[in-house]
Design a protein around this motif. Structure first.
Motif, PDB file in Angstrom:
ATOM      1  N   SER A  72       0.813  -1.225   0.000  1.00  0.00           N
ATOM      2  CA  SER A  72       0.000   0.000   0.000  1.00  0.00           C
ATOM      3  C   SER A  72       0.842   1.269   0.000  1.00  0.00           C
ATOM      4  CB  SER A  72      -0.915  -0.002   1.243  1.00  0.00           C
ATOM      5  OG  SER A  72      -0.158   0.156   2.437  1.00  0.00           O
ATOM      6  N   ARG A  73       2.181   1.134  -0.137  1.00  0.00           N
ATOM      7  CA  ARG A  73       3.019   2.321  -0.046  1.00  0.00           C
ATOM      8  C   ARG A  73       4.115   2.361  -1.123  1.00  0.00           C
ATOM      9  NH1 ARG A  73       5.962   2.676   4.779  1.00  0.00           N
ATOM     10  NH2 ARG A  73       6.127   0.407   4.715  1.00  0.00           N
ATOM     11  N   ASN A  74       3.973   1.597  -2.190  1.00  0.00           N
ATOM     12  CA  ASN A  74       5.055   1.534  -3.181  1.00  0.00           C
ATOM     13  C   ASN A  74       4.903   2.542  -4.318  1.00  0.00           C
ATOM     14  OD1 ASN A  74       2.865   0.015  -4.224  1.00  0.00           O
ATOM     15  ND2 ASN A  74       4.233  -1.050  -5.657  1.00  0.00           N
ATOM     16  N   THR A  75       3.814   3.293  -4.335  1.00  0.00           N
ATOM     17  CA  THR A  75       3.688   4.419  -5.264  1.00  0.00           C
ATOM     18  C   THR A  75       3.242   5.634  -4.455  1.00  0.00           C
ATOM     19  OG1 THR A  75       1.338   4.125  -5.785  1.00  0.00           O
ATOM     20  CG2 THR A  75       2.927   2.847  -7.108  1.00  0.00           C
ATOM     21  N   THR A  76       3.537   6.803  -4.970  1.00  0.00           N
ATOM     22  CA  THR A  76       3.150   8.024  -4.264  1.00  0.00           C
ATOM     23  C   THR A  76       1.649   8.069  -4.048  1.00  0.00           C
ATOM     24  OG1 THR A  76       5.055   9.245  -5.098  1.00  0.00           O
ATOM     25  CG2 THR A  76       3.151  10.541  -4.420  1.00  0.00           C
ATOM     26  N   GLU A  77       0.890   7.729  -5.071  1.00  0.00           N
ATOM     27  CA  GLU A  77      -0.579   7.783  -4.974  1.00  0.00           C
ATOM     28  C   GLU A  77      -1.089   6.875  -3.864  1.00  0.00           C
ATOM     29  OE1 GLU A  77      -4.524   7.373  -7.874  1.00  0.00           O
ATOM     30  OE2 GLU A  77      -2.632   6.424  -8.471  1.00  0.00           O
ATOM     31  N   LYS A  78      -0.632   5.620  -3.849  1.00  0.00           N
ATOM     32  CA  LYS A  78      -1.092   4.676  -2.826  1.00  0.00           C
ATOM     33  C   LYS A  78      -0.580   5.049  -1.437  1.00  0.00           C
ATOM     34  CE  LYS A  78       0.204   0.770  -4.844  1.00  0.00           C
ATOM     35  NZ  LYS A  78       0.378  -0.702  -4.974  1.00  0.00           N
ATOM     36  N   HIS A  79       0.648   5.512  -1.387  1.00  0.00           N
ATOM     37  CA  HIS A  79       1.242   5.853  -0.092  1.00  0.00           C
ATOM     38  C   HIS A  79       0.491   7.013   0.563  1.00  0.00           C
ATOM     39  CE1 HIS A  79       5.354   5.936   2.193  1.00  0.00           C
ATOM     40  NE2 HIS A  79       4.335   5.930   3.010  1.00  0.00           N
ATOM     41  N   LEU A  80       0.143   8.014  -0.233  1.00  0.00           N
ATOM     42  CA  LEU A  80      -0.599   9.153   0.317  1.00  0.00           C
ATOM     43  C   LEU A  80      -1.971   8.737   0.837  1.00  0.00           C
ATOM     44  CD1 LEU A  80       0.357  11.960  -2.226  1.00  0.00           C
ATOM     45  CD2 LEU A  80       1.097  11.757   0.167  1.00  0.00           C
ATOM     46  N   ILE A  81      -2.596   7.789   0.164  1.00  0.00           N
ATOM     47  CA  ILE A  81      -3.884   7.266   0.629  1.00  0.00           C
ATOM     48  C   ILE A  81      -3.709   6.550   1.973  1.00  0.00           C
ATOM     49  CG2 ILE A  81      -5.680   5.543   0.173  1.00  0.00           C
ATOM     50  CD1 ILE A  81      -5.342   6.249  -2.837  1.00  0.00           C
ATOM     51  N   THR A  82      -2.658   5.736   2.076  1.00  0.00           N
ATOM     52  CA  THR A  82      -2.395   5.014   3.324  1.00  0.00           C
ATOM     53  C   THR A  82      -2.070   5.980   4.456  1.00  0.00           C
ATOM     54  OG1 THR A  82      -1.593   3.097   2.087  1.00  0.00           O
ATOM     55  CG2 THR A  82      -0.942   3.240   4.410  1.00  0.00           C
ATOM     56  N   ILE A  83      -1.273   7.001   4.147  1.00  0.00           N
ATOM     57  CA  ILE A  83      -0.934   8.016   5.153  1.00  0.00           C
ATOM     58  C   ILE A  83      -2.191   8.705   5.666  1.00  0.00           C
ATOM     59  CG2 ILE A  83       0.046  10.346   5.285  1.00  0.00           C
ATOM     60  CD1 ILE A  83       2.502   9.192   3.799  1.00  0.00           C
ATOM     61  N   LYS A  84      -3.109   8.978   4.764  1.00  0.00           N
ATOM     62  CA  LYS A  84      -4.369   9.605   5.173  1.00  0.00           C
ATOM     63  C   LYS A  84      -5.198   8.645   6.024  1.00  0.00           C
ATOM     64  CE  LYS A  84      -8.398  12.093   3.390  1.00  0.00           C
ATOM     65  NZ  LYS A  84      -9.103  12.598   2.179  1.00  0.00           N
ATOM     66  N   LYS A  85      -5.295   7.385   5.605  1.00  0.00           N
ATOM     67  CA  LYS A  85      -6.050   6.390   6.362  1.00  0.00           C
ATOM     68  C   LYS A  85      -5.510   6.223   7.774  1.00  0.00           C
ATOM     69  CE  LYS A  85      -7.730   3.316   2.668  1.00  0.00           C
ATOM     70  NZ  LYS A  85      -7.566   1.956   2.072  1.00  0.00           N
ATOM     71  N   HIS A  86      -4.200   6.303   7.898  1.00  0.00           N
ATOM     72  CA  HIS A  86      -3.572   6.091   9.207  1.00  0.00           C
ATOM     73  C   HIS A  86      -3.552   7.355  10.061  1.00  0.00           C
ATOM     74  CE1 HIS A  86      -1.292   2.214   7.850  1.00  0.00           C
ATOM     75  NE2 HIS A  86      -2.581   2.022   8.064  1.00  0.00           N
ATOM     76  N   GLY A  87      -4.036   8.452   9.513  1.00  0.00           N
ATOM     77  CA  GLY A  87      -4.228   9.660  10.312  1.00  0.00           C
ATOM     78  C   GLY A  87      -3.060  10.630  10.358  1.00  0.00           C
ATOM     79  N   TRP A  88      -1.985  10.346   9.624  1.00  0.00           N
ATOM     80  CA  TRP A  88      -0.816  11.231   9.692  1.00  0.00           C
ATOM     81  C   TRP A  88      -1.116  12.619   9.154  1.00  0.00           C
ATOM     82  CZ3 TRP A  88       2.609   9.392  12.855  1.00  0.00           C
ATOM     83  CH2 TRP A  88       2.775   8.008  12.980  1.00  0.00           C
ATOM     84  N   SER A  89      -1.767  12.680   8.005  1.00  0.00           N
ATOM     85  CA  SER A  89      -2.015  13.981   7.382  1.00  0.00           C
ATOM     86  C   SER A  89      -3.115  14.760   8.087  1.00  0.00           C
ATOM     87  CB  SER A  89      -2.347  13.804   5.891  1.00  0.00           C
ATOM     88  OG  SER A  89      -3.348  12.834   5.691  1.00  0.00           O
ATOM     89  N   LYS A  90      -3.854  14.111   8.963  1.00  0.00           N
ATOM     90  CA  LYS A  90      -4.855  14.818   9.767  1.00  0.00           C
ATOM     91  C   LYS A  90      -4.173  15.735  10.782  1.00  0.00           C
ATOM     92  CE  LYS A  90      -8.534  13.975  13.164  1.00  0.00           C
ATOM     93  NZ  LYS A  90      -9.305  12.936  13.898  1.00  0.00           N
ATOM     94  N   TYR A  91      -3.057  15.274  11.332  1.00  0.00           N
ATOM     95  CA  TYR A  91      -2.392  16.000  12.411  1.00  0.00           C
ATOM     96  C   TYR A  91      -1.171  16.797  11.964  1.00  0.00           C
ATOM     97  CZ  TYR A  91      -5.092  13.095  15.670  1.00  0.00           C
ATOM     98  OH  TYR A  91      -6.098  12.479  16.368  1.00  0.00           O
TER      99      TYR A  91
END
Length: 289
Positions: A72-91
């Motif tokens: 889920s993190r081997n392309t920029t597009e997928k990685h950004l989605i995973t980062i959002k799902k995991h809450g990093w970009s929220k904070y």
């Protein structure tokens, strides 16, 4: 000279920040926060709320790089989605340092196996780094801590393959194992020295599975939590964590040690020490409350 490693058995978000203040090393300028954002499906990685006080204190930017394996993190597009799902970009502000090329190349003239390290080009935007490592086992490296975060963690997707392949990225999964471990030590040196002392390492011995946070399907933790460690020396802090595992009488200790020893994990520390950017000799200073 022995490096100082500060240690507490209390594991809370507030204690992470307190340990940074105890260390007395003030990071200055724009700070990259290198941590593991967690593969989708992994249950053990340390979540954004755990790291929030220290990141807020430093006004840091969470810095990650894409992986070199399917997931889920081997392309920029997928990685950004995973980062959002995991809450990093929220904070936090988040920077995928290798989202766009070309990679930044750090020279390692003293490298035993590799003499170049390919990192995310956005590393040039930072004056310093705090390396927030979740200490645990690892399917290939034996264990994951500060040295892995410096090397594989800061490497671009291509750079990860280059390290794994010991300079031959096409051999990403087939290179000589000790050469891979030595390549990690080489790469870690280049990042540690890039920041010219404006870098701090925190290892948290919590949720200690034999598997890494990069595993979508990971074993549950096999040991009870041990504590938080902080140092300016990535070699000393990893060695201290290894020593704490060996000193434990926890019933799951042998399972984690088997993972570390079967992958010759200590060799990364040995190789890093031989390069001279830290020491395996340390003074462990326990902070009681």
């Amino acid at each position: 000279m022995k490096s100082k490693v500060y240690f507490t058995r209390i594991i809370t978000p507030e204690k992470v920040l307190e340990m940074y203040e105890v260390l007395g090393k003030e990071l200055t300028g724009k700070i990259a926060v290198k941590l593991h954002s967690g593969e989708e499906g992994n249950q053990n990685f340390l979540k954004p709320d755990f790291w929030k006080p220290i990141i807020d204190k430093l006004n840091g930017t969470v810095a990650e790089c894409n992986t070199a394996y399917e997931g889920s993190r081997n392309t920029t597009e997928k990685h950004l989605i995973t980062i959002k799902k995991h809450g990093w970009s929220k904070y936090f502000d988040v920077d995928l340092m290798d989202a766009e090329g070309p990679d930044m190349i750090l020279d390692i003239p003293e490298g035993k196996v590799i003499q170049k390290n390919y990192v995310g080009k956005d590393m040039k935007n930072y004056d310093g780094m705090i390396v927030l490592s979740h200490f645990k086992g690892h399917p290939m490296g034996g264990y994951g801590g500060a040295l892995k975060q410096l090397s594989i963690g800061c490497a671009s997707s291509y750079g990860k393959a280059y390290i794994h392949g010991a300079g031959e990225p096409e051999k990403i999964w087939t290179a000589d194992h000790d050469l891979f471990l030595e390549s990690m030590a080489d790469a870690a040196k280049s990042v540690h020295e890039y920041f010219k002392g404006n870098i701090v390492y925190i290892n948290v011995m919590k949720n200690m599975s034999v598997d890494c946070d990069c595993c979508a399907v990971a074993e549950d933790p096999c040991m009870d939590d041990i504590g938080i460690l902080i140092s300016t020396d990535p070699i000393a802090i990893d060695q201290a964590c290894i020593d704490l595992v060996y000193a434990s009488n926890d019933k799951g200790r042998d399972h984690l040690i088997e993972r570390i020893e079967s992958r010759h994990g200590i060799h990364t520390i040995e190789a890093a020490s031989a390069l001279g950017y830290g020491s395996r000799e340390y003074e462990l200073i326990e902070i009681d409350d």
